[in-house]
Write a protein that holds these residues in place. Sequence first.
Motif, short mmCIF file in Angstrom:
data_model
loop_
_atom_site.label_atom_id
_atom_site.label_comp_id
_atom_site.label_asym_id
_atom_site.label_seq_id
_atom_site.Cartn_x
_atom_site.Cartn_y
_atom_site.Cartn_z
N GLU A 95 0.83 -1.21 0.00
CA GLU A 95 0.00 0.00 0.00
C GLU A 95 0.86 1.27 0.00
OE1 GLU A 95 -2.57 0.05 3.40
OE2 GLU A 95 -3.23 2.11 3.03
N PHE A 96 1.98 1.23 0.74
CA PHE A 96 2.83 2.42 0.85
C PHE A 96 4.03 2.39 -0.09
CE2 PHE A 96 0.29 2.51 4.67
CZ PHE A 96 0.03 3.87 4.84
N HIS A 97 3.99 1.53 -1.07
CA HIS A 97 5.08 1.43 -2.05
C HIS A 97 6.43 1.25 -1.36
CE1 HIS A 97 6.92 1.53 -5.85
NE2 HIS A 97 7.04 2.82 -6.05
N GLY A 98 6.44 0.30 -0.43
CA GLY A 98 7.65 0.03 0.34
C GLY A 98 8.59 -0.96 -0.34
N LEU A 99 8.40 -1.18 -1.63
CA LEU A 99 9.33 -2.04 -2.36
C LEU A 99 9.33 -1.63 -3.82
CD1 LEU A 99 7.69 -5.42 -3.27
CD2 LEU A 99 6.49 -3.76 -1.86
N GLN A 100 10.45 -1.84 -4.47
CA GLN A 100 10.53 -1.61 -5.91
C GLN A 100 11.04 -2.87 -6.59
OE1 GLN A 100 12.19 2.26 -7.04
NE2 GLN A 100 11.06 3.28 -5.40
N CYS A 101 12.35 -3.11 -6.54
CA CYS A 101 12.83 -4.31 -7.24
C CYS A 101 12.47 -5.59 -6.49
CB CYS A 101 14.33 -4.24 -7.50
SG CYS A 101 15.39 -4.65 -6.10
N GLY A 102 12.24 -5.50 -5.20
CA GLY A 102 11.80 -6.66 -4.44
C GLY A 102 12.91 -7.57 -3.94
N PHE A 103 14.16 -7.20 -4.18
CA PHE A 103 15.25 -8.12 -3.79
C PHE A 103 15.51 -8.08 -2.29
CE2 PHE A 103 19.56 -9.80 -3.50
CZ PHE A 103 19.44 -10.93 -4.28
N CYS A 104 15.48 -6.89 -1.69
CA CYS A 104 15.71 -6.79 -0.25
C CYS A 104 14.45 -7.12 0.53
CB CYS A 104 16.20 -5.39 0.13
SG CYS A 104 14.88 -4.13 0.14
N THR A 105 13.31 -7.15 -0.16
CA THR A 105 12.00 -7.23 0.48
C THR A 105 11.83 -8.41 1.44
OG1 THR A 105 11.11 -6.09 -1.45
CG2 THR A 105 9.52 -7.19 -0.01
N SER B 480 12.04 -3.62 -20.66
CA SER B 480 12.43 -4.50 -19.56
C SER B 480 12.15 -3.80 -18.24
CB SER B 480 13.91 -4.86 -19.69
OG SER B 480 14.69 -3.69 -19.69
N ASN B 481 12.34 -4.53 -17.16
CA ASN B 481 11.93 -4.03 -15.84
C ASN B 481 12.93 -4.49 -14.80
OD1 ASN B 481 10.23 -2.99 -13.80
ND2 ASN B 481 9.29 -4.99 -13.51
N GLN B 482 13.45 -3.55 -14.05
CA GLN B 482 14.38 -3.93 -12.98
C GLN B 482 13.88 -3.46 -11.63
OE1 GLN B 482 15.98 -1.64 -15.52
NE2 GLN B 482 15.92 -3.38 -16.90
N GLY B 483 12.57 -3.25 -11.53
CA GLY B 483 11.99 -2.87 -10.25
C GLY B 483 11.19 -1.59 -10.29
N GLN B 484 11.14 -0.96 -11.46
CA GLN B 484 10.51 0.36 -11.54
C GLN B 484 8.99 0.31 -11.45
OE1 GLN B 484 12.63 -1.06 -13.71
NE2 GLN B 484 14.22 0.36 -14.36
N GLY B 485 8.40 -0.83 -11.74
CA GLY B 485 6.94 -0.92 -11.70
C GLY B 485 6.30 -0.93 -13.09
N HIS B 486 7.07 -1.37 -14.08
CA HIS B 486 6.55 -1.34 -15.45
C HIS B 486 5.38 -2.28 -15.66
CE1 HIS B 486 10.79 0.15 -16.64
NE2 HIS B 486 10.05 1.10 -16.18
N GLU B 487 5.34 -3.38 -14.91
CA GLU B 487 4.22 -4.31 -15.08
C GLU B 487 2.91 -3.61 -14.71
OE1 GLU B 487 4.95 -8.11 -13.17
OE2 GLU B 487 7.02 -8.10 -13.89
N THR B 488 3.01 -2.66 -13.80
CA THR B 488 1.82 -1.92 -13.38
C THR B 488 1.48 -0.80 -14.36
OG1 THR B 488 2.36 -2.42 -11.09
CG2 THR B 488 0.79 -0.63 -11.47
N ILE B 489 2.45 0.04 -14.66
CA ILE B 489 2.10 1.23 -15.47
C ILE B 489 1.71 0.86 -16.89
CG2 ILE B 489 3.37 2.92 -14.09
CD1 ILE B 489 5.41 2.80 -16.62
N LEU B 490 2.34 -0.16 -17.46
CA LEU B 490 1.96 -0.54 -18.83
C LEU B 490 0.54 -1.12 -18.83
CD1 LEU B 490 5.29 -2.01 -20.28
CD2 LEU B 490 4.43 0.34 -20.39
N ALA B 491 0.23 -1.88 -17.76
CA ALA B 491 -1.13 -2.42 -17.66
C ALA B 491 -2.14 -1.29 -17.46
CB ALA B 491 -1.21 -3.41 -16.50
N GLN B 492 -1.77 -0.26 -16.72
CA GLN B 492 -2.69 0.86 -16.51
C GLN B 492 -3.08 1.51 -17.84
OE1 GLN B 492 -0.15 2.56 -12.98
NE2 GLN B 492 -2.01 3.80 -13.13
N ILE B 493 -2.09 1.67 -18.70
CA ILE B 493 -2.37 2.33 -19.98
C ILE B 493 -3.33 1.49 -20.82
CG2 ILE B 493 -1.32 3.13 -22.16
CD1 ILE B 493 1.25 3.67 -20.40
#
Lengths: 160, 773
Positions: A95-105, B480-493
């Motif tokens: 909910e709070f976007h506390g992860l991005q790449c997910g590796f440290c998660t 490609s995606n390395q954690g930025q959230g592309h799976e979400t934003i591309l789906a949103q569009i």
Amino acid sequence: MKKHSVDLTVNGREASLLVEPRQSLADALRGELGLTGSHLGCEHGVCGACTIIVDGDPVRGCLMLAVQAQGADVVTVEGVSPKVGLSEIQAALREFHGLQCGFCTPGMVVVLHHLFSENPRPSEAEIREAISGQLCRCTGYQGIMNAAKAVAARHQSKNV
Amino acid sequence: MTIGKPVVRVEDERFLRGEGRFTADYTLPFMVEAHIFRSPYGHARIAAINLDAALALKGVHAIVTGADLPEGLAPIQCRIPTHGDLSPYLQYPLARDKVRYVGEPIAVIVADTRAVAEDAAELIEIDFDPLPAVTDPARAIEPGAEPIHESGNLAGRWGFDLGDVPGALSEAAFIASDSFSIQRHSAMPMETRGLLASYDAGRNLLDIYGPTKVVHTNRNMLAAMLGMGEAEIRMIEPDVGGSFGARGEFYPEDYLIPFVAMRVRRPVRWIEDRVEHFAAINHSRDCAFHVTVAANRDGIITAFDVKLVTDMGSYIRTHGDVVPSHAAASFPGPYRVRNYRIDAMTVMTNKTPTGTYRAPGMFEANFARERAIDRLADKMGIDRAELRRRNLIQPEEMPWYVGTESVKRPTIFDSGNFPLIMDRALKAYGWDAPFEREVNGWKRGRGLCALVEPSGLGPFEGVRIEVDQHGKVQIFSGSSNQGQGHETILAQIASEVLTVPMEKIRVRHGDTGIITFGGGTYASRTAIMGGNAVHSASVGVRQKALDAASRKFGIAVEDLDLREGAIWHGHRNEPVVTLGGIARMLMPGNQEILVSPSAGNIPDNDGLVVTSYVRGVTAGAAVFAVHMADVLVDPETGETKVERYFVACDVGRQLNPLIVEGQIVGGVVQGLGGTFLEELAYNEDGQLTTGTFADYLMPNVYDVPPITALVFEESPALTNVLGVKGVGEVGPSGVGATIGNAIANALATDTGLNKLPLTPERILQSTGFGGLQ
């Protein structure tokens, strides 16, 4: 190299490992049991991505040898996750976007679960202290802190 | 409506549950593992290699050295244009006669396990004849310096000379001039690199798990090096633990691991360890500017005169000289300065080769320019924000042609209202509000930085969208995606255009097996290029569905409408057909639309499938940003505490505010790492002295101030349909400058604070205390 048998409990179930003496517990959990949620980010005990709970305390899985885990009770990120969906802490991190790449998660999830299991309403300082040994390169920690603070606040208001 | 909403990320659940699949989580039957033997010397000749003992170790399958590589194998090529010919400096996958940096690959060991391969490495015997290591770029180009390559240590010298800089300098009322340097540091993603290569010899097919960022480019490079067909190689991006520019370029290992897999006829996995990562992945930044900035009596900046020396390390890699190139092209920043001169030198040293790190060249140029502008403001005695405001490019001057170019593309700012954003930012922060200058003996200072970040670069991007008979939508992205959230934003569009809920949309990416061409992810291009490709393909799917429904049901297209994932006839309250129904009708062989089997083959339907490639735009999309911060400094110890950090930026249009804010906040913290902590330091022998996380410090939760992002959607990009601008680089880009300016303000000093990282020693030095180097 001769292999040793190690009997332990992992995520509430009995398990056996057959490992070389030099093998880390994290490697064994990943390689022998397929529990790949514990990640190896540095293998020298700094990043915290491999953090697991051993006999009730957070431990760096990369710094503990598998043979040291004879008889131990081990909990990994897989063990703190519900059968389906997300725990309260996991849901807050989303909910709070506390992860991005997910590796440290997984390491973050494990230390936060440990914190909240011991102290359901931690202060901001206590949360900070709990995750201070975990490196995250993506989020800048703000989303992680906000997630944990929100869980603590919910517990406060519901008197958990 | 999903675009612009703070939709929680669809990829999060698997990561939170520990169910992400990163490269090290993949195994294949009969897989063996590789370890790379690397040079322990910064500069040495290889006199002899003896592998006998290592090869005799039980469990070792093969050891490959430079002598085993094919005759005539070309070095790893640059994938982008450079200033001049840098081909003499390209790297071969393995060293042959000479090593030029600590960590240079010399041999690949394949064994049953990684541990056995590392045991074998201990048994390799190599006679090295050490040569003097060259670690200081200034000394590297002195006469008589030890040559690292036959072509000399000065790899390139080039620049720009716009307007009349000498004239402007001679007429200037005020001049500030100083040197500024940015230390070598790098991306340091939490996941190290890794590859798993599997070769099917009978079919001559090669699958590789682990590539990311630019998989199609890397696939094509590998195909050329191996002499294989491009489509015979499949590169598959798993989950990726961060890139920030560095991870996913074509490295020596990207050739070596497939090469040994083909040789041993077993799947081979290589997982880099962290110490190896420090020596092997591209380093970045590492440049020194000398800046002279001139102004007239009215506070109009009349010239920038710049010298730039960049330490490229020991080889030129896939990025060429893009770091100094971007720095030089964009040095004038958001200011309307037409007299601009830069003399850039790219210098080889015995260090790890360099490439990009988030905001490449921009973090560096912004630090040098914005520190120099503060010096100028102090000399003139005018407010630092006011000086900047007087010189901003005006909205009516857009698009703004800087007059420079980088990677053979002219530098153009497509749109923006810089003065408006600056004013709003200053107000929101309270720039003019008075503040306590001293707290318990600590000095407080305030700093700012204005910048323009180019984004959305690169030649093209592609997407194929497939709708199945159940109405499920698959997006196959070339990005490609390395954690930025592309799976979400591309789906949103796609969700917005196709009126299909997010749950029915899946995004797949980073896999050369799923789409023929792809550009990849860098320079915040996925939101822009990938996003617009998704938009274009979604519009195509919508049109195709409407056309099919029109033909099938005999209703004019104008009377049909796509909503809630179905085709509707005017305002009637029953849908005519769902998207899934259309998809079924459009399956080849279906007779509902076309005629029954014919005497000869005729073209058939090709599904509710649309492929869209969108062409890149020279200008990209320019993001204007203002950073501000308050910093406390202990003048006795040089200790600092950042009290608050603020970024205002105009991103044109937000796809997902949650992700935009996350990119900015996370980026700022990376910038703080580069400003205070992180340094890849070398000693005189060319040994990396900060090669573990115990020595190379990255921000932890205690190093992070409260960070606020104020995001505007004032000037949509004019170069893409969605109007989006990139947000990945805006966070780090201005941090060094802002913090340096704030500390200088706190200490009221007009010297020092011109070398990053801003260590306590350097902070003390700037006030005349300390005396330490």
